[in-house]
Enzyme design. Sequence first.
Site, PDB file in Angstrom:
ATOM      1  N   PRO A 236     -45.484 -15.221  33.580  1.00 18.23           N
ATOM      2  CA  PRO A 236     -46.828 -14.922  33.074  1.00 18.23           C
ATOM      3  C   PRO A 236     -47.791 -14.781  34.237  1.00 18.23           C
ATOM      4  O   PRO A 236     -47.865 -15.665  35.098  1.00 18.23           O
ATOM      5  CB  PRO A 236     -47.162 -16.158  32.218  1.00 18.23           C
TER       6      PRO A 236
ATOM      7  N   GLN B 163     -47.667 -17.936  26.592  1.00 15.96           N
ATOM      8  CA  GLN B 163     -48.040 -19.101  27.389  1.00 15.96           C
ATOM      9  C   GLN B 163     -49.442 -19.536  26.997  1.00 15.96           C
ATOM     10  O   GLN B 163     -50.383 -18.735  27.027  1.00 15.96           O
ATOM     11  CB  GLN B 163     -48.008 -18.829  28.887  1.00 15.96           C
TER      12      GLN B 163
ATOM     13  N   CYS C 275     -51.098 -23.616  36.690  1.00 23.95           N
ATOM     14  CA  CYS C 275     -52.115 -22.724  37.237  1.00 23.95           C
ATOM     15  C   CYS C 275     -53.145 -23.516  38.042  1.00 23.95           C
ATOM     16  O   CYS C 275     -53.709 -24.493  37.542  1.00 23.95           O
ATOM     17  CB  CYS C 275     -52.803 -21.958  36.112  1.00 23.95           C
TER      18      CYS C 275
ATOM     19  N   LYS D 174     -44.146 -25.010  31.823  1.00 23.37           N
ATOM     20  CA  LYS D 174     -44.090 -24.447  33.185  1.00 23.37           C
ATOM     21  C   LYS D 174     -44.982 -25.304  34.067  1.00 23.37           C
ATOM     22  O   LYS D 174     -46.176 -25.472  33.776  1.00 23.37           O
ATOM     23  CB  LYS D 174     -44.555 -22.992  33.207  1.00 23.37           C
TER      24      LYS D 174
ATOM     25  N   HIS E 103     -42.200 -24.141  39.135  1.00 25.22           N
ATOM     26  CA  HIS E 103     -42.625 -23.398  40.321  1.00 25.22           C
ATOM     27  C   HIS E 103     -42.396 -24.325  41.507  1.00 25.22           C
ATOM     28  O   HIS E 103     -43.020 -25.390  41.600  1.00 25.22           O
ATOM     29  CB  HIS E 103     -44.096 -23.016  40.198  1.00 25.22           C
TER      30      HIS E 103
ATOM     31  N   ASN F 204     -38.991 -20.915  39.584  1.00 24.02           N
ATOM     32  CA  ASN F 204     -39.964 -19.866  39.834  1.00 24.02           C
ATOM     33  C   ASN F 204     -40.531 -20.065  41.236  1.00 24.02           C
ATOM     34  O   ASN F 204     -40.594 -21.178  41.729  1.00 24.02           O
ATOM     35  CB  ASN F 204     -41.071 -19.938  38.773  1.00 24.02           C
TER      36      ASN F 204
ATOM     37  N   ARG G  78     -44.286 -11.680  41.095  1.00 27.23           N
ATOM     38  CA  ARG G  78     -44.872 -10.512  41.755  1.00 27.23           C
ATOM     39  C   ARG G  78     -43.847  -9.440  42.125  1.00 27.23           C
ATOM     40  O   ARG G  78     -44.141  -8.250  42.064  1.00 27.23           O
ATOM     41  CB  ARG G  78     -45.651 -10.972  42.987  1.00 27.23           C
TER      42      ARG G  78
END
Length: 334
Positions: free
Chosen positions: A20, A73, A103, A142, A174, A214, A238
């Site tokens: 996302p 998400q 985030c 996540k 991540h 991730n 990306r």
Amino acid sequence: MAERDEKRDGIAARLMSVAPMMDWTDRHCRYFHRLMSARALLYTEMVTSAALVRGEARHLLAFDPAEHPVAVQLGGSDPGELALATRMACDEGYDEVNLNVGCPSDRVQSGSFGAVLMKSPGLVAECVAAMRAAARVEVTVKCRIGVDDQEPRDILPGFLETLRAAGVRCFVIHARKAWLQGLSPRENRDIPPLDYDLVLDMKRAFPDLAICINGGIQSLDEARRLLEAGLDGVMIGRAAYHDPAAILLGADAAIFGQEGRKTREEVVDGMRPYIARHLAEGGRLHNVTRHMLGLYAGQPGARAWRRILSEGAVRPGAGLDVLDAALAALPRAA
């Protein structure tokens, strides 16, 4: 809701997913990506529970049925609000609901959700318990490996254990810390070092959990190596956006063992009816084609393709003729 089939099986699709990404993975982008891979799990941009529940922004959940398997998400930190948002997402037909605990943006921090929630595993557990009670599909998380001065090897096992006790069975990790003070969101995607070994250690420590990784993955070869090392899934961000053909056109064969790779030209042809519908509904060409700029990355004529789409698609009344002009600028053998 229709019976789930293999194509919509989140467990199978989890082997490879597209991350996302705010301002990028909207419904137009996801439709484009789906034409390149029938199997990869696609994610929405983060949608805040407040926007859905208090802002009456249900339109943010719109998607085309062709996007399945597709996950939404959510961002938020209020258990009741997240439960309502989860129910809305399930009503729309999403295959998975994911909670954002990674985030690092200032806006997310001010709302007390995203990566800052790594500091409050108890609250995250309350959130996911409420979401699971409202869900008809799997609820996943996540997260980062830690934030600020946290020592990832000290805090991550406890974080996973707390959420496992709340019923979470799948995590996308991540493999970087997030520095909420001192680094911008962009810098947080690159500067903190990757720690793949820690994520692999978490899989060994929690064999009953689905652990996906991730962060920094640039190729299908890297993705396969991580899967072969024992991880349950690889999420690519990306690289899948900027060079979608390199990642997505080969994903079904390399990751899922399914043949039938398309050409770039077949993908463009597949986008034509979608774009025509979008234009007929009053949309702008640029809304869709901005996600297609990287389709010919690394190929002869890529610069002309990007230039013609970038300049032509924003003009008033731009239509499929711009796409035709961009294709015409490519060498015949491209």
